[in-house]
Motif scaffolding. Structure first.
Motif, PDB file in Angstrom:
ATOM      1  N   LEU A  70      49.102  12.268   0.141  1.00 51.93           N
ATOM      2  CA  LEU A  70      50.540  12.051   0.063  1.00 51.93           C
ATOM      3  C   LEU A  70      50.867  10.761  -0.688  1.00 51.93           C
ATOM      4  N   LEU A  71      50.136   9.695  -0.372  1.00 52.19           N
ATOM      5  CA  LEU A  71      50.374   8.417  -1.047  1.00 52.19           C
ATOM      6  C   LEU A  71      50.014   8.491  -2.527  1.00 52.19           C
ATOM      7  N   LEU A  72      48.979   9.248  -2.860  1.00 57.39           N
ATOM      8  CA  LEU A  72      48.631   9.436  -4.273  1.00 57.39           C
ATOM      9  C   LEU A  72      49.738  10.177  -5.017  1.00 57.39           C
ATOM     10  N   GLY A  73      50.358  11.162  -4.345  1.00 55.79           N
ATOM     11  CA  GLY A  73      51.473  11.875  -4.954  1.00 55.79           C
ATOM     12  C   GLY A  73      52.644  10.957  -5.236  1.00 55.79           C
ATOM     13  N   VAL A  74      52.952  10.108  -4.272  1.00 58.77           N
ATOM     14  CA  VAL A  74      54.048   9.147  -4.446  1.00 58.77           C
ATOM     15  C   VAL A  74      53.705   8.151  -5.555  1.00 58.77           C
ATOM     16  N   ALA A 201      52.943  17.470  -1.612  1.00 58.05           N
ATOM     17  CA  ALA A 201      54.009  17.118  -0.675  1.00 58.05           C
ATOM     18  C   ALA A 201      54.579  15.742  -0.989  1.00 58.05           C
ATOM     19  N   GLY A 202      53.694  14.786  -1.280  1.00 61.64           N
ATOM     20  CA  GLY A 202      54.148  13.440  -1.613  1.00 61.64           C
ATOM     21  C   GLY A 202      55.009  13.411  -2.860  1.00 61.64           C
ATOM     22  N   ALA A 203      54.593  14.186  -3.864  1.00 60.74           N
ATOM     23  CA  ALA A 203      55.366  14.254  -5.107  1.00 60.74           C
ATOM     24  C   ALA A 203      56.741  14.858  -4.852  1.00 60.74           C
ATOM     25  N   MET A 204      56.787  15.923  -4.044  1.00 61.44           N
ATOM     26  CA  MET A 204      58.059  16.563  -3.757  1.00 61.44           C
ATOM     27  C   MET A 204      58.970  15.657  -2.942  1.00 61.44           C
ATOM     28  N   ILE A 208      62.693  14.269  -3.950  1.00 60.94           N
ATOM     29  CA  ILE A 208      63.845  14.510  -3.076  1.00 60.94           C
ATOM     30  C   ILE A 208      64.609  13.219  -2.809  1.00 60.94           C
ATOM     31  N   TYR A 209      63.874  12.201  -2.337  1.00 58.23           N
ATOM     32  CA  TYR A 209      64.549  10.989  -1.860  1.00 58.23           C
ATOM     33  C   TYR A 209      64.918  10.031  -2.980  1.00 58.23           C
ATOM     34  N   LYS A 210      64.106  10.006  -4.033  1.00 53.94           N
ATOM     35  CA  LYS A 210      64.359   9.064  -5.120  1.00 53.94           C
ATOM     36  C   LYS A 210      65.297   9.630  -6.177  1.00 53.94           C
ATOM     37  N   GLU A 211      65.253  10.950  -6.388  1.00 54.68           N
ATOM     38  CA  GLU A 211      66.022  11.547  -7.478  1.00 54.68           C
ATOM     39  C   GLU A 211      67.197  12.390  -6.972  1.00 54.68           C
ATOM     40  N   LEU A 212      66.896  13.453  -6.226  1.00 59.88           N
ATOM     41  CA  LEU A 212      67.916  14.447  -5.915  1.00 59.88           C
ATOM     42  C   LEU A 212      69.007  13.922  -4.983  1.00 59.88           C
ATOM     43  N   ILE A 213      68.615  13.300  -3.882  1.00 60.85           N
ATOM     44  CA  ILE A 213      69.621  12.829  -2.929  1.00 60.85           C
ATOM     45  C   ILE A 213      70.491  11.718  -3.511  1.00 60.85           C
TER      46      ILE A 213
END
Length: 243
Positions: A70-74, A201-204, A208-213
């Motif tokens: 997850l952290l790698l995705g972020v 999951a991390g990428a998604m 979600i939180y950084k872009e879409l919302i």
């Protein structure tokens, strides 16, 4: 193999499907409806990550694999964002010349589609295909309004409708390559499966939180966007329960 190719292709082509309406539009959509679309897709992606990718990562590995992946995705999405400047589709105040602005938008959307394609491919590497179909469907639902908004941006910059539609469609094509890559890596190296699922999951969650919302709250439509986000979650849960 046929199923993963079909799943990644359909989810990628959803970008073009979403862009299709601009060929018949005479004017742009309001900020309110744009924000509602963004929040709705955020709800869909949130449900896919929390009910599909994260539980499967835990089942195939454990908390350590989930945390690392997850952290790698972020981290990957953070690196991409720093490498390719992000320009809001409606709130840009950079004053960049059109050609440079359009290229940045296209490059940013294309690169951000890579983790989405990986998400689909990795999900199909599991023994059961249910998770792969779920993530492919969720990404496809997310790609449709994304393709529409990209095509709308390009059309508003005086690019012809059919060219805007074609460019928006091509930004999603990278997901097919990324999906096949994710599938092959996790299929032939089985230990990567829980990391790959968590990475997706991390990428998604980052998107979600950084872009879409934030973008759905950029024009004073926070309440409508919040309702739309919740509806997106319920809609995805309903589809999961139904199919």
């Amino acid at each position: 193999m046929n199923e993963v190719f079909l799943g990644t292709t359909l989810s990628a082509l959803a970008t073009g499907l979403g862009a299709l309406p601009i060929l018949f539009m005479e004017k742009t959509i309001t900020h309110r409806w744009r924000d509602i679309l963004l929040a709705f897709t955020a709800g869909i992606m949130m449900t896919a990550a929390m009910t599909g990718l994260i539980p499967e990562s835990l089942n195939n590995g454990g908390m350590i694999q989930l945390s690392i992946g997850l952290l790698l995705g972020v981290l990957t999405l953070t690196t991409l964002e720093k490498s390719i400047p992000h320009i809001d589709l409606k709130h840009s105040k950079t004053g960049l010349p059109f050609d440079e602005k359009a290229l940045l938008i296209i490059a940013a959307i294309t690169l951000h589609n890579i983790p989405e394609g990986l998400s689909v491919g990795v999900s199909y590497s599991l023994d059961q295909s249910d998770t792969g179909n779920l993530i492919a469907f969720a990404i496809g639902l997310q790609n449709a309004p994304e393709g529409f908004l990209v095509a709308l941006f390009l059309m508003n910059q005086t690019i012809q409708k059919w060219k805007s539609f074609l460019i928006a469609t091509l930004t999603g094509a990278i997901e097919i390559v990324a999906g096949l890559l994710g599938y092959y890596l996790t299929t032939f190296i089985g230990t990567l499966v829980p990391y790959g699922l968590a990475f997706a999951a991390g990428a998604m969650l980052f998107i979600i939180y950084k872009e879409l919302i934030p973008e759905s709250h950029g024009d004073g439509n926070e309440r409508n966007a919040t309702y739309s986000f919740i509806v997106g979650i319920l809609f995805m849960i309903l589809l999961i329960e139904a199919f």
